[in-house]
Design a protein around this motif. Structure first.
Motif, PDB file in Angstrom:
ATOM      1  N   ALA A 133      -7.666 -54.120  35.127  1.00 22.47           N
ATOM      2  CA  ALA A 133      -8.195 -55.202  35.970  1.00 22.47           C
ATOM      3  C   ALA A 133      -7.554 -55.161  37.357  1.00 22.47           C
ATOM      4  N   ALA A 134      -6.263 -54.848  37.407  1.00 28.98           N
ATOM      5  CA  ALA A 134      -5.565 -54.735  38.703  1.00 28.98           C
ATOM      6  C   ALA A 134      -6.151 -53.566  39.504  1.00 28.98           C
ATOM      7  N   PHE A 135      -6.388 -52.442  38.833  1.00 33.42           N
ATOM      8  CA  PHE A 135      -6.991 -51.290  39.511  1.00 33.42           C
ATOM      9  C   PHE A 135      -8.389 -51.639  40.035  1.00 33.42           C
ATOM     10  N   GLU A 136      -9.134 -52.372  39.231  1.00 35.89           N
ATOM     11  CA  GLU A 136     -10.488 -52.784  39.623  1.00 35.89           C
ATOM     12  C   GLU A 136     -10.449 -53.622  40.905  1.00 35.89           C
ATOM     13  N   LEU A 137      -9.486 -54.548  40.973  1.00 34.95           N
ATOM     14  CA  LEU A 137      -9.334 -55.380  42.172  1.00 34.95           C
ATOM     15  C   LEU A 137      -9.058 -54.534  43.418  1.00 34.95           C
ATOM     16  N   ALA A 138      -8.305 -53.458  43.215  1.00 32.64           N
ATOM     17  CA  ALA A 138      -7.960 -52.567  44.328  1.00 32.64           C
ATOM     18  C   ALA A 138      -9.095 -51.576  44.632  1.00 32.64           C
ATOM     19  N   GLY A 139     -10.182 -51.642  43.841  1.00 32.29           N
ATOM     20  CA  GLY A 139     -11.317 -50.750  44.066  1.00 32.29           C
ATOM     21  C   GLY A 139     -11.050 -49.332  43.582  1.00 32.29           C
ATOM     22  N   PHE A 140     -10.221 -49.203  42.555  1.00 31.31           N
ATOM     23  CA  PHE A 140      -9.840 -47.890  42.027  1.00 31.31           C
ATOM     24  C   PHE A 140     -10.289 -47.810  40.580  1.00 31.31           C
ATOM     25  N   ARG A 141     -11.115 -46.826  40.243  1.00 38.50           N
ATOM     26  CA  ARG A 141     -11.645 -46.687  38.885  1.00 38.50           C
ATOM     27  C   ARG A 141     -10.758 -45.754  38.069  1.00 38.50           C
ATOM     28  N   LEU A 142     -10.442 -46.195  36.867  1.00 40.14           N
ATOM     29  CA  LEU A 142      -9.592 -45.424  35.971  1.00 40.14           C
ATOM     30  C   LEU A 142     -10.008 -45.768  34.544  1.00 40.14           C
ATOM     31  N   SER A 143     -10.073 -44.769  33.671  1.00 39.13           N
ATOM     32  CA  SER A 143     -10.448 -45.043  32.286  1.00 39.13           C
ATOM     33  C   SER A 143      -9.192 -45.386  31.485  1.00 39.13           C
ATOM     34  N   ASN A 144      -9.413 -45.943  30.316  1.00 39.82           N
ATOM     35  CA  ASN A 144      -8.306 -46.295  29.429  1.00 39.82           C
ATOM     36  C   ASN A 144      -7.526 -45.040  29.029  1.00 39.82           C
ATOM     37  N   HIS A 145      -8.228 -43.930  28.814  1.00 43.60           N
ATOM     38  CA  HIS A 145      -7.580 -42.671  28.423  1.00 43.60           C
ATOM     39  C   HIS A 145      -6.712 -42.133  29.549  1.00 43.60           C
ATOM     40  N   GLU A 146      -7.236 -42.202  30.768  1.00 43.35           N
ATOM     41  CA  GLU A 146      -6.451 -41.740  31.919  1.00 43.35           C
ATOM     42  C   GLU A 146      -5.199 -42.583  32.083  1.00 43.35           C
ATOM     43  N   LEU A 147      -5.344 -43.891  31.886  1.00 44.96           N
ATOM     44  CA  LEU A 147      -4.208 -44.801  32.012  1.00 44.96           C
ATOM     45  C   LEU A 147      -3.141 -44.500  30.967  1.00 44.96           C
TER      46      LEU A 147
END
Length: 161
Positions: A105-119
């Motif tokens: 959710a924090a990444f989303e706010l910053a406009g950065f897309r990341l999957s759960n696997h990448e995280l």
């Protein structure tokens, strides 16, 4: 990202006063003077600027965990002499008690897309086959996302840099 940059962003995001930062270091059983904290926060071009060493940032992050979650029983962890973005990210995740959804959710706010696997790859042991090094861009966007959550109507002075 430099240690000083990470330190400045955390200080701004959580609106920490210099005296509070000294107390946070004390929670990690490390004593620092308020003048030292001020020197770490100076701009790189300033004559009074001091570079923050890995051990000092690690001590601050260990103290920050105690500050946010309460001091744990027994001896406090010794600050690491080698620090990388993955370790900084992990310590912030622990301090803020964040689950994967909160981080995404924090990444989303910053406009950065990341999957759960990448995280999850960032939090694995370096010897694990799916381990992934956390690049500056990822850590910067995470810190920006947390900042946007906690201080939504304020623009960080170095955010445009």
């Amino acid at each position: 990202m430099t240690n000083n940059d990470i330190f400045r962003r955390i200080r701004y995001t959580f609106d920490l006063k210099d005296s509070t930062i000294v107390d946070i270091f004390a929670l990690a059983e490390v004593s620092v003077a308020q003048e030292q904290v001020t020197a770490w926060l100076k701009k790189d071009e300033d004559d009074a600027f001091m570079t923050m060493k890995n051990r000092e940032l690690a001590a601050f992050l260990n103290g920050f965990i105690s500050f946010k979650r309460g001091k744990r029983e027994g001896p406090q962890p010794a600050p690491e002499s080698q620090l990388n973005n993955n370790m900084v990210f992990q310590k912030l995740r622990i301090a803020l008690n964040l689950k994967a959804e909160d981080i995404l959710a924090a990444f989303e706010l910053a406009g950065f897309r990341l999957s759960n696997h990448e995280l999850s790859a960032f939090f694995r042991k370096p010897s694990h086959k799916n381990y992934r090094e956390c690049k500056d861009q990822v850590l910067r966007n995470f810190l920006l996302g947390i900042q946007l959550q906690l201080r939504p109507n304020q623009q960080h002075p170095s955010a445009e840099a």
